[in-house]
Write an enzyme that holds these catalytic residues in place. Structure first.
Site: not given
Ligand code: NAI
Length: 331
Positions: A234, A258, A263, A295
């Site tokens: 993000r 991305d 955005e 994105h």
């Molecule tokens: P997820 O929930 O599986 O993993 C997120 C990880 O971040 C977890 O392991 C969590 O413990 C960790 N985390 C949370 N707060 C934290 C902190 N303060 N410090 C360090 N680590 C922390 O989520 P997933 O599916 O891996 O997605 C991650 C991010 O990717 C989403 O939140 C979204 O913002 C982004 N995303 C981007 C997309 C795109 O098209 N560019 C599409 C889908 C998601």
């Protein structure tokens, strides 16, 4: 159920229509993004469905609630665009797609890294003009480099596996450690150590109050000179002016993003014939060692199918009253 889909592009409609064959909901596709002004377009529907840059702030949620709409399906994973408290107070239920092809985003992060390192975007422009020189195109072997991840959830894990395949040393920072990644050789470090060790840093954590501007001037100061930074998570994870200063000073060797903090004003729209009224974005898109994509990490056939299927399943589950817990953001 009658559902109004906001910010719906023609490329999404076929996936949603195909997924709906199993459900027979009534779908209305709207190209407009959701705002307090456009929310009344949802009148007569029982639910709305929105995407990453549709802001579910208090005025919008209030307008929806006034229309009797108390069900919102996000066709994305992140929900930082939702005013959770306002949704709770107004009794608006918010659902999401908890997982869909983490590979789509992880592979896009790798694509940004490979392009920046081997200067593919610059080489492409040169050879289009029959310029076959190599000056300025030298990259480095990824093999043996130290790759740092912030966030080792689904996408971070997929990214780590790819980088291990390249022969990189993968370092990570997360509040929750993955035993699977540790078994694969990933080393967890405190954030400051990770920043200091990584040749390449890739962000895969959600945007929260804790992670907002996690990469700011002080984080950048801790990083190795010439480090590469990749953000497919993000835009709000980066303090953009501080990152731009680090690129100008050479502290950052390259940046692949991305996502961009502002955005929602620009991405998914064609600004090619207009002046971009955002100086930072203008600078980013023009720097040779920066690649901005709008994105599109999620944008693979497999991910689109999964997003459409889960979104319509979620709405059917509401009717059948057995919604999977991880799909519920509020409600
Ligand atoms: P997820 O929930 O599986 O993993 C997120 C990880 O971040 C977890 O392991 C969590 O413990 C960790 N985390 C949370 N707060 C934290 C902190 N303060 N410090 C360090 N680590 C922390 O989520 P997933 O599916 O891996 O997605 C991650 C991010 O990717 C989403 O939140 C979204 O913002 C982004 N995303 C981007 C997309 C795109 O098209 N560019 C599409 C889908 C998601």
């Amino acid at each position: 159920m009658k559902i109004a889909f906001f910010s719906c592009h023609p490329y999404e409609q076929s996936f949603l229509e195909a997924a709906n064959a199993n459900h027979r909901h009534q779908l209305t596709f709207l190209s407009q993004s959701l705002s307090p002004e456009t929310a009344p377009l949802a009148a007569g529907h029982q639910a709305i469905c929105v995407f990453v840059n549709d802001q579910l702030n208090t005025p919008t949620l209030q307008t929806l609630a006034n229309l009797g709409i108390r069900l919102v399906a996000l066709r994305c994973t992140g929900y930082n665009q939702v005013d959770i408290l306002a949704a709770q107070q107004l009794g608006v239920r918010i659902l999401r797609v908890p997982t869909y092809s983490p590979h789509s985003v992880a592979e896009h992060a790798v694509a940004l890294l490979l392009a920046l390192n081997r200067k593919t975007h610059l080489a492409y422009q040169r050879t289009k003009r029959n310029n076959f020189t190599l000056d300025g195109l030298m990259g480095f072997d990824l093999y043996g480099k130290r790759v740092g991840l912030i966030g080792t959830g689904k996408i971070g894990t997929a990214f780590a596996r790819i980088m291990l395949g390249f022969g990189c040393h993968v370092l990570a920072y997360d509040k929750v450690r993955s035993a699977v990644l540790q078994q694969l050789g990933v080393e967890y470090l405190p954030l400051n150590e990770l920043l200091a060790e990584a040749d390449i840093l890739s962000l895969h954590c959600p945007l929260t109050s804790e992670t907002h501007h996690i990469i700011d001037a002080s984080a950048l100061a801790r990083m190795k000179p010439g480090a590469y930074l990749i953000n497919t998570s993000r835009g709000g994870l980066l303090d953009t002016p501080a990152v731009l200063a680090a690129i100008h000073s050479g502290k950052l060797g390259a940046l692949g993003v991305d996502v961009y903090e502002l955005e929602d004003n620009f991405f998914f729209s064609d600004w090619s014939e207009k002046e971009l009224p955002d100086l930072d974005l203008n600078v980013l898109t023009h720097l040779p060692n920066v690649i901005v994509t709008s994105h599109q990490g999620f944008f693979t056939r497999e991910a689109m199918q999964q997003i459409a299927n889960t979104t319509l399943n979620n709405l059917t589950y509401v009717e059948q009253q057995h919604l999977p817990e991880d799909c519920v953001v509020v409600g």
